[in-house]
Design a protein around this motif. Sequence first.
Motif, PDB file in Angstrom:
ATOM      1  N   LEU A 185       0.823  -1.205   0.000  1.00  0.00           N
ATOM      2  CA  LEU A 185       0.000   0.000   0.000  1.00  0.00           C
ATOM      3  C   LEU A 185       0.862   1.262   0.000  1.00  0.00           C
ATOM      4  CD1 LEU A 185      -2.929  -0.978   2.397  1.00  0.00           C
ATOM      5  CD2 LEU A 185      -2.982  -0.735  -0.095  1.00  0.00           C
ATOM      6  N   PHE A 186       1.974   1.236   0.696  1.00  0.00           N
ATOM      7  CA  PHE A 186       2.883   2.376   0.720  1.00  0.00           C
ATOM      8  C   PHE A 186       3.478   2.619  -0.667  1.00  0.00           C
ATOM      9  CE2 PHE A 186       7.209   4.062   1.206  1.00  0.00           C
ATOM     10  CZ  PHE A 186       6.907   5.286   1.781  1.00  0.00           C
ATOM     11  N   ILE A 187       3.897   1.564  -1.333  1.00  0.00           N
ATOM     12  CA  ILE A 187       4.479   1.691  -2.670  1.00  0.00           C
ATOM     13  C   ILE A 187       3.439   2.238  -3.655  1.00  0.00           C
ATOM     14  CG2 ILE A 187       5.408   0.369  -4.628  1.00  0.00           C
ATOM     15  CD1 ILE A 187       6.775  -1.433  -2.505  1.00  0.00           C
ATOM     16  N   ILE A 188       2.217   1.739  -3.586  1.00  0.00           N
ATOM     17  CA  ILE A 188       1.147   2.213  -4.466  1.00  0.00           C
ATOM     18  C   ILE A 188       0.839   3.682  -4.178  1.00  0.00           C
ATOM     19  CG2 ILE A 188      -1.310   1.973  -4.995  1.00  0.00           C
ATOM     20  CD1 ILE A 188      -0.926  -1.064  -4.663  1.00  0.00           C
TER      21      ILE A 188
ATOM     22  N   VAL B 249       0.877   9.450  -5.730  1.00  0.00           N
ATOM     23  CA  VAL B 249       1.220  10.848  -5.438  1.00  0.00           C
ATOM     24  C   VAL B 249       2.089  11.407  -6.553  1.00  0.00           C
ATOM     25  CG1 VAL B 249       2.563  12.318  -3.880  1.00  0.00           C
ATOM     26  CG2 VAL B 249       0.931  10.688  -2.948  1.00  0.00           C
ATOM     27  N   GLY B 250       3.017  10.633  -7.048  1.00  0.00           N
ATOM     28  CA  GLY B 250       3.861  11.070  -8.159  1.00  0.00           C
ATOM     29  C   GLY B 250       3.049  11.329  -9.421  1.00  0.00           C
TER      30      GLY B 250
ATOM     31  N   ILE C  96       0.114  15.314 -13.095  1.00  0.00           N
ATOM     32  CA  ILE C  96      -1.141  15.784 -13.685  1.00  0.00           C
ATOM     33  C   ILE C  96      -1.380  17.248 -13.335  1.00  0.00           C
ATOM     34  CG2 ILE C  96      -3.651  15.520 -13.582  1.00  0.00           C
ATOM     35  CD1 ILE C  96      -3.153  12.480 -13.318  1.00  0.00           C
ATOM     36  N   VAL C  97      -1.173  17.610 -12.067  1.00  0.00           N
ATOM     37  CA  VAL C  97      -1.366  19.000 -11.640  1.00  0.00           C
ATOM     38  C   VAL C  97      -0.387  19.919 -12.366  1.00  0.00           C
ATOM     39  CG1 VAL C  97      -1.132  20.560  -9.670  1.00  0.00           C
ATOM     40  CG2 VAL C  97      -2.365  18.415  -9.415  1.00  0.00           C
ATOM     41  N   GLN C  98       0.862  19.504 -12.483  1.00  0.00           N
ATOM     42  CA  GLN C  98       1.869  20.307 -13.176  1.00  0.00           C
ATOM     43  C   GLN C  98       1.506  20.462 -14.652  1.00  0.00           C
ATOM     44  OE1 GLN C  98       5.803  18.709 -12.998  1.00  0.00           O
ATOM     45  NE2 GLN C  98       6.745  20.510 -13.900  1.00  0.00           N
TER      46      GLN C  98
END
Length: 146
Positions: free
Chosen positions: A21-24, A29-30, A35-37
């Motif tokens: 779950l941490f890796i996903i 987030v990346g 997408i925002v950028q």
Amino acid sequence: MKKFLKKNRPGFSLLEIMAILFIIAVGMVGMLSLIVQNIQTERVNRGNLIACQLAQEGIELIRQVRDNNWRNDDRWLTYLDDGDYLMDYSMATPTPTTSVAARILLLDNGFYRHYASGEPVNHSLETNFYRVLNLQNLSSDSEQVS
């Protein structure tokens, strides 16, 4: 021996699930930051493109005045003295201005035009674009008309 076999049961431990779950989450987030950028870059590029097109339109409008003067056998610099002017597609000649803030409005039909002084302000039509056409005669030669 039976205790050893019980530990080797198939399935995932809580620690393995937390790691996955941490890796996903890090990957998501990346991707979201990219997408925002991308959206922010698209807005900046769109604004730059519109600004360049409005500047090009200003040059073409002044050229149209010059060409109309020539066709009408007038001085080609008629209405084109040195100074600051406002002009858009709805004007036949440039309008002298002393205002540095020449806001451009976006009309419902998709065309841009200058805000006319005395016109009631419709804030939904306002854009972040301003245009003042600064004309300067760079030639020291006198013009000749035949």
